[in-house]
Design a protein around this motif. Structure first.
Motif, PDB file in Angstrom:
ATOM      1  N   THR A 195      45.529  37.352  45.445  1.00 23.51           N
ATOM      2  CA  THR A 195      45.574  38.654  44.799  1.00 23.51           C
ATOM      3  C   THR A 195      45.496  39.699  45.899  1.00 23.51           C
ATOM      4  N   SER A 208      30.969  33.268  44.937  1.00 21.47           N
ATOM      5  CA  SER A 208      31.640  32.018  44.643  1.00 21.47           C
ATOM      6  C   SER A 208      31.039  31.368  43.414  1.00 21.47           C
ATOM      7  N   PHE A 219      34.318  33.664  35.536  1.00 25.28           N
ATOM      8  CA  PHE A 219      34.936  34.119  36.787  1.00 25.28           C
ATOM      9  C   PHE A 219      35.360  35.583  36.688  1.00 25.28           C
ATOM     10  N   LYS A 220      35.684  36.020  35.473  1.00 27.81           N
ATOM     11  CA  LYS A 220      36.027  37.437  35.285  1.00 27.81           C
ATOM     12  C   LYS A 220      34.807  38.303  35.583  1.00 27.81           C
ATOM     13  N   GLN A 223      34.355  38.531  39.188  1.00 29.82           N
ATOM     14  CA  GLN A 223      35.320  39.445  39.786  1.00 29.82           C
ATOM     15  C   GLN A 223      34.874  40.900  39.652  1.00 29.82           C
ATOM     16  N   GLU A 224      34.324  41.195  38.495  1.00 29.62           N
ATOM     17  CA  GLU A 224      33.831  42.544  38.270  1.00 29.62           C
ATOM     18  C   GLU A 224      32.699  42.876  39.245  1.00 29.62           C
ATOM     19  N   ALA A 226      32.234  41.445  42.084  1.00 25.48           N
ATOM     20  CA  ALA A 226      32.827  41.502  43.425  1.00 25.48           C
ATOM     21  C   ALA A 226      33.393  42.889  43.702  1.00 25.48           C
ATOM     22  N   GLY A 227      33.995  43.474  42.692  1.00 24.43           N
ATOM     23  CA  GLY A 227      34.570  44.807  42.834  1.00 24.43           C
ATOM     24  C   GLY A 227      33.529  45.824  43.289  1.00 24.43           C
ATOM     25  N   GLN A 232      35.280  39.131  47.781  1.00 25.52           N
ATOM     26  CA  GLN A 232      36.321  38.249  47.263  1.00 25.52           C
ATOM     27  C   GLN A 232      35.630  37.187  46.417  1.00 25.52           C
ATOM     28  N   VAL A 233      36.341  36.700  45.402  1.00 21.33           N
ATOM     29  CA  VAL A 233      35.777  35.633  44.584  1.00 21.33           C
ATOM     30  C   VAL A 233      36.385  34.295  44.994  1.00 21.33           C
ATOM     31  N   TYR A 245      39.767  28.251  38.290  1.00 21.58           N
ATOM     32  CA  TYR A 245      40.155  29.152  39.373  1.00 21.58           C
ATOM     33  C   TYR A 245      41.178  28.414  40.232  1.00 21.58           C
ATOM     34  N   TRP A 249      41.736  28.986  46.283  1.00 23.50           N
ATOM     35  CA  TRP A 249      40.470  29.710  46.490  1.00 23.50           C
ATOM     36  C   TRP A 249      39.281  28.764  46.557  1.00 23.50           C
TER      37      TRP A 249
END
Ligand SMILES: Cc1cc2nc3c(=O)[nH]c(=O)nc-3n(C[C@H](O)[C@H](O)[C@H](O)COP(=O)(O)OP(=O)(O)OC[C@H]3O[C@@H](n4cnc5c(N)ncnc54)[C@H](O)[C@@H]3O)c2cc1C
Ligand SMILES: Nc1ncnc2c1ncn2[C@@H]1O[C@H](COP(=O)(O)O)[C@@H](O)[C@H]1O
Lengths: 323, 271
Positions: A195, A208, A219-220, A223-224, A226-227, A232-233, A245, A249
């Motif tokens: 991505t 992770s 995982f979503k 990701q949030e 991580a933002g 990075q996830v 996933y 990755w």
């Protein structure tokens, strides 16, 4: 006969891995008292070649139509021809997909020996030895290569770049090799899954997820999270095998070897094969429901809780602290 | 499609670190109470082969080079429904170098005969050299594709064509190849090995396994038994590394997570 050759794929450019290979090559050539030859394969990459020319004693740019894009059999043939001519004592490569694919076969074609994923090179009394991690990261072996050349693919980021450089700038020589036509394998499609531009190997922060997450939805949430911290996830093998996933990755012995400043493992047990991918992380932290999870043996800090309770709160707190 | 799949029996790689020991000669791990299992990537490879056979037919031969105990690995392969099994008996060096192994496996592949596809795992969970597939290809003069996770076959006989998908550092590539060919297999969500049925396990216990000695496959048996003409292990050590984990404190979950968040921010700001 005491020369060292390094082989790099132009496509990857002058990244941290290339710098590690160049640095390792320079130092090994110094120890052996030989010259350092660099081979770059693929479309001429001016930045890479200029950088290498400042360190190596000779640079060959294997840039011809047939090699513009990687094709396993053609690249192997080209490398075998070039290394054959140079007759070095050691050939160093990085540990990207292509290097790993070609190194053992290159050694075979040159009549040499190969060893992979080296984390330390030792040249002593004419012998070349390599340290590498074995038994899924539970032990470190020292292996002596018996045939020459010693073809070694390195865990490139584990090696320092070269700081000194050579006295003069090498000229970059262009090749025109005779390569076989009608190769028996051909790459017909390529697809990048990452991505954006960020590579896991270069990430400063990685969050992770493991099998304990129980499904792809979590995982979503990662990701949030991580933002919020520019992370990075990534995932454990068990999570990738479950299809939660993408495999590119996966972190670990057979996934990415990463070296972030912070690695936050969520619902990951910490199997030695997973830890083998993060031995270069500065700080490891974990969220795990089991206080005896082996991951905590490697952590600077952690929390023993159900991730489901921790993640929403953590998101809230991080958002507040970042303001 | 005739497929030969190379399977290696190894010390259970999932034993905890605290149970892992090294022998006094510092060359080998001590087995202790650990089980011997089939290397996971070999099982991923067998699963990939079984699925290919379901689509296009053909025959799968399981091949191992190892001690008598490696029979268990082959019986499991038969239980997963490989068609035949061959064991080349290793009565020499317990962990021969990858060149030695590749020489033996290549010689066995030649002796087995007609073969379109040789499959290996990407690496083994013990010494993990990640070389055997590529070296077998060189020994047999065949091309090789590594890190494969899916194979499709189209056409028959001399028109046969393989479409091979493999993982790269940042995604995947699709390759077209003409058999015969060597591939090394990696894991993905679709080649998680199947669990053999109880009935098939029982049948497999009685199936014949072809056994060959080194002399029977036409290799330099003395060199193979010595097993280190390519490389030699000169030391094996356990890296010392135990960090004391600070568990975040707090009376409530909220306080604990607050402290966790603070530590995270501290570290990320210092980078
Ligand atoms: C040759 C070989 C190569 C391998 N390569 C890799 C590799 O590259 N990368 C890799 O990751 N693995 C690799 N493995 C697999 C490795 O041995 C482990 O099986 C794997 O890492 C386990 O993944 P996991 O920790 O996510 O899952 P598990 O082992 O199932 O652990 C799940 C964890 O989640 C915790 N948990 C459960 N529920 C919760 C909850 N609600 N909240 C918080 N925590 C929870 C549990 O306490 C447990 O610690 C390899 C194995 C072999 C043999
Ligand atoms: N002794 C062996 N018998 C059969 N296959 C083997 C053996 N050693 C290695 N292999 C194959 O080669 C793959 C990679 O192993 P390695 O090169 O040792 O990491 C394994 O997954 C097997 O498919």
């Amino acid at each position: 006969m005491n020369d060292v050759a390094i082989c790099l794929f132009a496509e990857s450019g002058y990244d941290r891995a290339a710098q590690g290979v160049i640095g390792a090559g320079r130092r090994l050539a110094g120890t052996l008292g030989g010259r350092l030859h660099a081979i770059t394969i693929g479309t001429h990459n001016p930045e890479l070649n200029v950088r290498i020319a400042a360190v190596a004693d000779s640079v060959i740019s294997a840039d011809q139509v047939e090699l513009a894009e990687y094709q396993p059999e053609l690249c192997l043939d080209a490398l075998a021809q070039l290394c054959g001519e140079l007759a070095p004592k050691a050939v160093l490569l990085s540990n990207d997909t292509y290097s790993q694919e070609l190194a053992p076969r290159l050694a075979h074609k040159l009549g040499g020996s190969a060893v992979g994923d080296g984390i330390e090179l030792i040249a002593q009394d004419g012998a070349i030895r390599v340290k590498r991690s074995v038994y899924g990261g539970k032990a470190v072996a020292t292996i002596e290569l018996k045939r020459s050349p010693a073809v070694i693919w390195l865990r490139a980021r584990a090696f320092e770049a070269d700081s000194a450089g050579s006295a003069s700038v090498a000229t970059v020589r262009q090749t025109r090799l005779n390569l076989p036509s009608g190769d028996r394998t051909r790459i017909i499609e390529r697809k990048a899954e990452s991505t954006g531009e960020a590579r896991l190997e270069d990430a400063r922060v990685i969050i992770s997820g493991g099998r304990g997450l129980g499904g792809p939805e979590a995982f979503k949430d990662l990701q949030e999270l991580a933002g919020l911290v520019g992370a990075q996830v990534a995932a454990s093998r068990a999570a990738c095998d479950s299809g939660w996933y993408p495999p590119s990755w996966q972190v670990g012995q057979t996934g990415k070897k990463v070296a972030p400043g912070l690695y936050l493992a969520v619902a990951i047990r910490g199997a030695s094969q997973h830890m083998a991918g993060i031995s270069d992380a500065k700080v490891i932290a974990a969220i795990n429901i089991d206080p005896d999870a082996p991951i905590f043996k490697h952590c600077q800090f952690g929390i023993v809780e159900d991730y489901k309770k921790v993640i929403p709160l953590l998101r809230e707190k991080l958002a507040a602290l970042q303001k | 499609m005739n497929i030969i799949i190379c399977l290696k029996q190894i010390l259970d790689p999932e034993i905890p670190v605290r149970d892992f020991r090294i022998g006094p000669d510092k060359r080998e791990a001590v087995r202790g109470n650990a089980n011997l299992v089939t290397n996971i990537f070999c099982e991923n490879a067998l699963e990939t082969a079984l699925q290919l056979r379901e689509r296009t037919g053909g025959k799968i031969t399981a091949l191992a080079f190892g001690a008598e105990s490696a029979e268990d690995t082959l019986r499991k392969a038969l239980a997963m429904k490989a068609d035949e099994a061959v064991l080349v008996l290793n009565d020499g060096h317990p962990h021969p170098d990858p060149f030695t192994v590749a020489q033996v496996l290549a010689a066995a592949v030649r002796k087995i005969g007609a073969c379109d596809l040789v499959m290996t795992g990407r690496e083994s969970g013990d010494w993990g050299s990640g070389q055997t597939g590529g070296l077998i290809a060189e020994e047999l003069g065949l091309p090789c594709i590594s890190f494969v996770d899916h194979i499709e076959a189209r056409g028959e006989g001399t028109d046969a064509s393989l479409f091979v998908k493999r993982q790269t550092d940042n995604g995947w590539e699709l390759l077209n190849a003409q058999p015969p060919l060597v591939v090394t297999i990696t894991n993905n969500e679709f080649n998680v090995p199947r669990i053999p049925k109880t009935r098939d396990i029982m049948i497999s216990a009685r199936q014949p396994i072809t056994k060959w000695t080194l002399e029977e496959i036409g290799v330099n048996a003395a060199e193979v038994r010595a097993g280190q003409s390519y490389y030699e292990v000169v030391d094996l050590a356990i890296p010392a590394k135990d960090v004391a984990c600070q568990f975040v404190s707090g009376d409530t979950l909220e306080q604990k997570v607050e402290n966790l968040a603070q530590r995270v921010i501290e570290v990320t700001r210092s980078l």
